[in-house]
Design an enzyme around this catalytic site. Structure first.
Site, PDB file in Angstrom:
ATOM      1  N   LYS A  44      40.335  62.389 -12.207  1.00  0.00           N
ATOM      2  CA  LYS A  44      40.852  61.614 -13.331  1.00  0.00           C
ATOM      3  C   LYS A  44      41.320  62.431 -14.488  1.00  0.00           C
ATOM      4  O   LYS A  44      42.281  62.024 -14.969  1.00  0.00           O
ATOM      5  CB  LYS A  44      39.697  60.553 -13.677  1.00  0.00           C
ATOM      6  CG  LYS A  44      39.454  59.479 -12.652  1.00  0.00           C
ATOM      7  CD  LYS A  44      38.734  58.382 -13.249  1.00  0.00           C
ATOM      8  CE  LYS A  44      38.439  57.140 -12.261  1.00  0.00           C
ATOM      9  NZ  LYS A  44      37.396  56.062 -12.773  1.00  0.00           N
ATOM     10  N   LYS A  53      47.110  53.403  -0.833  1.00  0.00           N
ATOM     11  CA  LYS A  53      46.250  52.229  -1.186  1.00  0.00           C
ATOM     12  C   LYS A  53      46.618  51.511  -2.242  1.00  0.00           C
ATOM     13  O   LYS A  53      47.621  51.677  -2.879  1.00  0.00           O
ATOM     14  CB  LYS A  53      44.998  52.887  -1.883  1.00  0.00           C
ATOM     15  CG  LYS A  53      43.702  51.816  -2.038  1.00  0.00           C
ATOM     16  CD  LYS A  53      42.495  52.576  -2.592  1.00  0.00           C
ATOM     17  CE  LYS A  53      41.265  51.713  -2.629  1.00  0.00           C
ATOM     18  NZ  LYS A  53      40.065  52.346  -3.322  1.00  0.00           N
ATOM     19  N   LYS A  67      47.784  48.244  -8.681  1.00  0.00           N
ATOM     20  CA  LYS A  67      48.593  47.465  -9.584  1.00  0.00           C
ATOM     21  C   LYS A  67      49.632  48.607 -10.150  1.00  0.00           C
ATOM     22  O   LYS A  67      50.515  48.097 -10.968  1.00  0.00           O
ATOM     23  CB  LYS A  67      47.993  46.710 -10.498  1.00  0.00           C
ATOM     24  CG  LYS A  67      47.379  45.534 -10.207  1.00  0.00           C
ATOM     25  CD  LYS A  67      48.553  44.498  -9.629  1.00  0.00           C
ATOM     26  CE  LYS A  67      49.205  43.986 -11.062  1.00  0.00           C
ATOM     27  NZ  LYS A  67      50.636  43.085 -10.697  1.00  0.00           N
TER      28      LYS A  67
END
Length: 356
Positions: free
Chosen positions: A126, A219, A222
């Protein structure tokens, strides 16, 4: 086919209890529904105590617009309820309303070791190359995740592939706390010297991993640049049908055996979505549609998805039009969660030596 949820306690000394949460930092989609929300409902039906929250403290490890965060928190809460999580049978709340989450997280920050945190691959993923500018919260949030679970002395937690490492950390923290404070735990009335359970992963059948409708190797997300790649839980019937009818496929008909889906990621993804929505296995779906082309299969999948998902979308929209109803449910859930949390923290404060 409905997967049986294994809900026996890993340790008879602890009340079986499931804890799970979702970050209110994005729009929920079909993958969230089949991979998490549908299972939340199954766990609720199993009779085990279920505690579900919107982990808004986790969300702010990266900057969130405050107004958007409040709206997304309500959207996730509405999605829980619209998909079948009953606020009378489960505890539903947003994490920040129960201050003991942050309190226990600090205690765990002092129990966990830097080396443990350095092994957490998700922080590296991240933070990326900009890790020196990442928030301290992003680095330490696995400790908060452990606190989320152990604040309720959670015996089970459903985990996906990307969370297995964090569950291991939770188990390590529980074990070290029990070991470091064993004599104090015994003095507090826990004769075996174990205060926190060693939480077990919840077994509820094969993990659902829903892939993009435009690329079966990625995967569903959004954040995909193509709006046709992802079915949002708030999509209406027309949009659901349109996205599935336009989903990427290959020119071959569906095979009669699952082995025939090898090397066909888009075909496999659509078959697995149909299987999950119809509570069947992929084998059963192929028994029905094997040998047929996508011109037959995709309209059938679109009809099934609309029948299943459109009522959910409509209920989410109805609830969001009545935000006071959602807020009332979350306040009630926070009060119920807070009672459990405070009982845990009363013991923790005494065990670690805080005056009260």
């Amino acid at each position: 086919m409905t997967d049986a949820v294994q809900t026996h306690s890993p340790d008879a000394r602890f009340t079986p209890r499931v804890f799970s949460g979702i970050q209110p930092s994005g729009d929920l989609h079909l993958g969230n529904y089949l991979g998490a929300l549908k299972r939340f409902v199954e766990m609720q039906a199993s009779g085990i105590e279920t505690v579900y929250c919107m982990v808004d403290l986790h969300a702010i490890t990266v900057w969130q617009d405050p107004k958007t965060l409040r709206q997304k928190t309500r959207e996730v809460a509405a999605s829980y309820i619209a998909t079948g999580v009953d606020p009378k049978r489960s505890i539903i709340f947003n994490q920040s309303q129960v201050m003991q989450h942050a309190e226990l997280a600090w205690v765990f920050n002092c129990v966990a070791r830097i080396g443990w945190m350095n092994r957490m691959t998700q922080f590296k993923d991240k933070a990326g190359k900009n890790r020196e500018n990442a928030s301290l919260g992003l680095y330490a949030y696995p400790s908060l995740m452990a606190a989320d679970i152990l604040l309720y002395r959670g015996t089970h937690v459903p985990v996906g592939d990307d969370q297995k490492q964090h569950l291991e950390l939770t188990r390590d923290i529980a074990g070290k706390f029990n070991n470091d404070f064993k004599s104090e735990i015994v003095e507090e009335g826990f004769e075996d010297g174990d205060f926190f359970p060693i939480t077990e992963p919840l077994i509820s059948g094969p993990a659902m991993r829903i892939m993009s409708l435009r690329d079966g190797t990625k995967k569903m997300s959004k954040s995909d640049p193509s709006e046709m790649a992802c079915i949002a839980l708030m999509d209406d019937a027309d949009m659901i049908a349109k996205k599935l009818r336009k989903a990427k496929t290959d020119p071959e008909p569906l095979p009669s055996e699952v082995e025939g889906l090898e090397g066909r990621p888009e075909a496999r993804n659509l078959v697995e979505i149909y299987a999950a929505l119809s509570n069947q296995t992929s084998e059963q779906v192929l028994q029905e549609f094997g040998g047929q082309g996508f011109g037959v299969f995709k309209p059938a999948l679109a009809d099934l998805a609309v029948d299943h998902l459109a009522p959910i979308s409509a209920e989410i929209s109805r609830m969001l039009a009545e935000p006071d109803e959602i807020d009332s449910i979350l306040r009630d859930g926070a009060e119920r969660a807070g009672e459990i949390a405070e009982e845990t923290m009363k013991h923790v404060r005494q065990i670690v030596g805080f005056l009260s």
